[in-house]
Design an enzyme around this catalytic site. Structure first.
Site, PDB file in Angstrom:
ATOM      1  N   THR A  11       0.825  -1.218   0.000  1.00  0.00           N
ATOM      2  CA  THR A  11       0.000   0.000   0.000  1.00  0.00           C
ATOM      3  C   THR A  11       0.860   1.269   0.000  1.00  0.00           C
ATOM      4  OG1 THR A  11      -1.649  -1.207   1.278  1.00  0.00           O
ATOM      5  CG2 THR A  11      -1.859   1.178   1.260  1.00  0.00           C
ATOM      6  N   VAL A  12       1.837   1.334   0.913  1.00  0.00           N
ATOM      7  CA  VAL A  12       2.619   2.574   1.027  1.00  0.00           C
ATOM      8  C   VAL A  12       3.704   2.635  -0.053  1.00  0.00           C
ATOM      9  CG1 VAL A  12       4.000   4.026   2.560  1.00  0.00           C
ATOM     10  CG2 VAL A  12       2.149   2.650   3.513  1.00  0.00           C
ATOM     11  N   VAL A  31      13.990  12.226  -8.753  1.00  0.00           N
ATOM     12  CA  VAL A  31      14.317  10.978  -8.059  1.00  0.00           C
ATOM     13  C   VAL A  31      14.104   9.806  -9.016  1.00  0.00           C
ATOM     14  CG1 VAL A  31      13.380   9.399  -6.308  1.00  0.00           C
ATOM     15  CG2 VAL A  31      13.892  11.765  -5.696  1.00  0.00           C
ATOM     16  N   VAL A 123       3.775   8.074  11.936  1.00  0.00           N
ATOM     17  CA  VAL A 123       2.709   8.598  12.818  1.00  0.00           C
ATOM     18  C   VAL A 123       1.860   9.601  12.035  1.00  0.00           C
ATOM     19  CG1 VAL A 123       2.188   9.866  14.930  1.00  0.00           C
ATOM     20  CG2 VAL A 123       4.222   8.423  14.843  1.00  0.00           C
ATOM     21  N   GLU A 181      -4.197  -2.391   9.532  1.00  0.00           N
ATOM     22  CA  GLU A 181      -2.952  -3.164   9.567  1.00  0.00           C
ATOM     23  C   GLU A 181      -3.220  -4.560   9.013  1.00  0.00           C
ATOM     24  OE1 GLU A 181       0.135  -1.822  10.880  1.00  0.00           O
ATOM     25  OE2 GLU A 181      -1.217  -0.175  10.454  1.00  0.00           O
ATOM     26  N   ASP A 192      -1.650   0.015  17.723  1.00  0.00           N
ATOM     27  CA  ASP A 192      -1.126   0.926  16.704  1.00  0.00           C
ATOM     28  C   ASP A 192      -1.066   2.356  17.263  1.00  0.00           C
ATOM     29  OD1 ASP A 192      -0.565   1.428  13.702  1.00  0.00           O
ATOM     30  OD2 ASP A 192      -2.190   2.815  14.164  1.00  0.00           O
ATOM     31  N   LYS A 196       2.309   4.785  18.143  1.00  0.00           N
ATOM     32  CA  LYS A 196       2.429   6.155  17.619  1.00  0.00           C
ATOM     33  C   LYS A 196       2.585   7.177  18.749  1.00  0.00           C
ATOM     34  CE  LYS A 196      -0.097   5.029  13.398  1.00  0.00           C
ATOM     35  NZ  LYS A 196      -1.453   4.914  12.816  1.00  0.00           N
TER      36      LYS A 196
HETATM   37  N1  HSE Z   1      -3.590   0.978  10.452  1.00  0.00           N
HETATM   38  C1  HSE Z   1      -3.138   2.307  10.548  1.00  0.00           C
HETATM   39  C2  HSE Z   1      -4.316   3.225  10.805  1.00  0.00           C
HETATM   40  C3  HSE Z   1      -2.416   2.693   9.285  1.00  0.00           C
HETATM   41  O1  HSE Z   1      -5.451   2.769  10.609  1.00  0.00           O
HETATM   42  O2  HSE Z   1      -4.133   4.352  11.197  1.00  0.00           O
HETATM   43  C4  HSE Z   1      -1.669   3.998   9.361  1.00  0.00           C
HETATM   44  O3  HSE Z   1      -0.658   3.935  10.330  1.00  0.00           O
END
Ligand code: HSE
Length: 350
Positions: A11-12, A31, A123, A181, A192, A196
Site C-alpha cells: 500500500t505505502v 528521483v 505517525v 494493519e 497501533d 504512535k
Molecule cells: N492501520 C493504521 C491506521 C495505518 O489505521 O491508522 C496507518 O498507520
C-alpha cells in the site's frame, strides 16, 4: 538525480511510486526509483524491470543514497534498515513497529555513518508532526501531546455512529480502503495508537519510549452502538485518543476510548482522519489535522522525508534513554471519567 530503492511494494511503497510520478517539483521529480524489493513480481507495472528479491544488490550499489523501507513488521525490515544505514545510505520509513522497537539503535547507526533515519510517515499518515515536534517546538517545553492516531478505528467509530454499522462491517470497509494493519487486532486493540503516541512522546520528552512502557492500552472492541448513542445524547462522540502528559519530571501516557465534547476540535475528526494536539508551555495548544492512513497520504509523508534528505535539511539526532519509572503507573492517572446512562464509564477528553 537521486537513486532510491523502495523495500516493500504494498500500500505505502506503491503509493511512494505514485507520488513521485505525479510530482512536478524539484528535487522529487529528479528521483529515480532504481530498485523495488519485493517477493512478488509486478509484470504490468511501468517499473517491472526494477523489481528484485536481492537486497544485496541494493546494498552494494553505491549510487543508491536513499532506501525507503515500507515493508512492515519488525524483523527483516529492521535488519535491512540497519544494514542500509551501516552502508552509508539514508533510510526513510513508515514502519512504526521498527521505529518503536529499534529507533535508538537505528538513529545511532545513522549518526555513526553520517546519514539519517527519518520516519515522518510512521505517525499520523500524511500529517507533518515529527518534523514540527523536532524543529518548531524545539525551544518550548511540551506539556501534552494527544492524538486520534488510528485511521481504522476512527473510521469504524464514525460509521458505527453515522450509519449504524456494526464494528465488523465498518472494519471490513476500512480494510478494503487499505487503512487497516495486516492484523487489524493492532488497530482495534489500541496497539497501533500506542506505538504512535510512544514515538511522539519520545520526541516531545526527548527520550526513547517504547509502547511497552505504556501502562494502559485499551482499544475500541468494547465500544457498542448503544454507548455511541448515549454519548451523543451528552453532546459527545467516542474517539480512540492517545494522551501523553508531562507530570513534573515524569509522564502519564495512555490509550483509551474517550468521550469527546463539542468544545474540543477532536469532536470533528471523522472517517480515517487523524488529529494531533501539541501543547507547549509557551505556545499553548496547536492542532494538526489530516489523513492518517492510506496509500497516498502516507506516501506524501515518506516523500517529504526523501526531499529533506536530498536537500540536506536534517541531521541525525539521538535522544536519551527512558529511565525506569519515567512513565507513571496507571494508578497515577488523573483523567476525568463520565458515566453513561447504561453504567459504562469513559474518560473525558478536553
Ligand atoms: N492501520 C493504521 C491506521 C495505518 O489505521 O491508522 C496507518 O498507520
Amino acid at each position: 538525480m537521486t537513486n532510491i530503492a523502495i523495500l516493500g511494494f504494498g500500500t505505502v511503497g506503491s503509493g511512494v511510486y505514485e507520488a513521485i510520478s505525479r510530482c512536478s517539483k524539484k528535487p522529487l521529480n529528479e528521483v529515480n526509483i532504481k530498485y523495488i524489493l519485493d517477493l512478488r513480481t509486478f509484470p504490468d507495472h511501468p517499473l517491472a524491470d526494477r523489481v528484485t528479491t536481492d537486497f544485496d544488490k541494493i546494498l552494494n550499489d553505491e549510487s543508491v543514497s536513499v532506501v525507503v523501507e515500507t515493508m512492515g513488521g519488525d524483523g527483516v525490515a529492521y535488519k535491512f534498515s540497519l544494514a542500509a544505514l551501516k552502508a552509508g545510505k539514508n533510510v526513510v520509513t513508515s514502519n512504526k513497529a521498527v521505529v518503536d522497537k529499534f529507533g535508538r539503535e537505528l538513529e545511532e547507526a545513522a549518526k555513526e555513518n553520517g546519514v539519517v533515519y527519518l520516519y515522518e510517515a510512521s505517525v499520523g499518515g500524511g500529517i507533518p508532526i515529527i518534523a514540527p515536534l523536532n524543529d518548531c517546538f524545539a525551544s518550548d517545553d511540551i506539556v501534552r501531546v494527544a492524538g486520534i492516531l488510528n485511521g481504522t478505528t476512527n473510521y469504524i467509530l464514525t460509521h458505527m455512529q453515522s450509519e449504524g454499522k456494526s464494528l465488523e462491517e465498518a472494519l471490513k470497509s476500512a480494510q478494503e480502503l487499505g487503512y487497516a494493519e495486516a492484523d487489524p487486532h493492532a488497530d482495534l486493540a489500541g496497539l497501533d495508537s500506542a506505538r504512535k503516541i510512544a514515538i511522539l512522546a519520545g520526541i516531545a520528552f526527548d527520550k526513547y519510549i517504547s509502547y511497552e512502557s505504556i501502562p494502559h492500552i485499551e482499544g475500541i472492541e468494547n465500544v457498542t452502538s448503544e454507548d455511541i448513542r448515549l454519548a451523543e445524547q451528552l453532546g459527545c462522540v467516542i474517539r480512540l485518543v492517545a494522551v501523553a502528559k508531562r507530570v513534573g519530571d515524569k509522564a502519564s501516557i495512555l490509550v483509551a476510548p474517550h468521550l469527546v465534547g463539542n468544545t474540543s476540535l477532536f469532536h470533528a475528526i471523522r472517517e480515517a482522519f487523524n488529529a494531533v494536539s501539541v501543547t507547549g508551555s509557551v505556545v499553548g495548544e496547536v492542532v494538526f489535522y489530516g489523513q492518517g492512513a492510506g496509500s497516498l497520504p502516507t506516501a506524501a509523508a515518506v516523500c517529504g522525508d526523501i526531499e529533506r534528505v536530498i536537500d540536506g535539511k536534517v541531521s541525525a539526532r539521538v535522544r536519551n534513554n527512558c529511565e525506569d519509572g519515567f512513565v507513571l503507573s496507571i494508578d497515577k492517572d488523573d483523567s476525568r471519567f463520565i458515566t453513561l446512562s447504561n453504567g459504562k464509564k469513559y474518560r473525558y477528553f478536553e
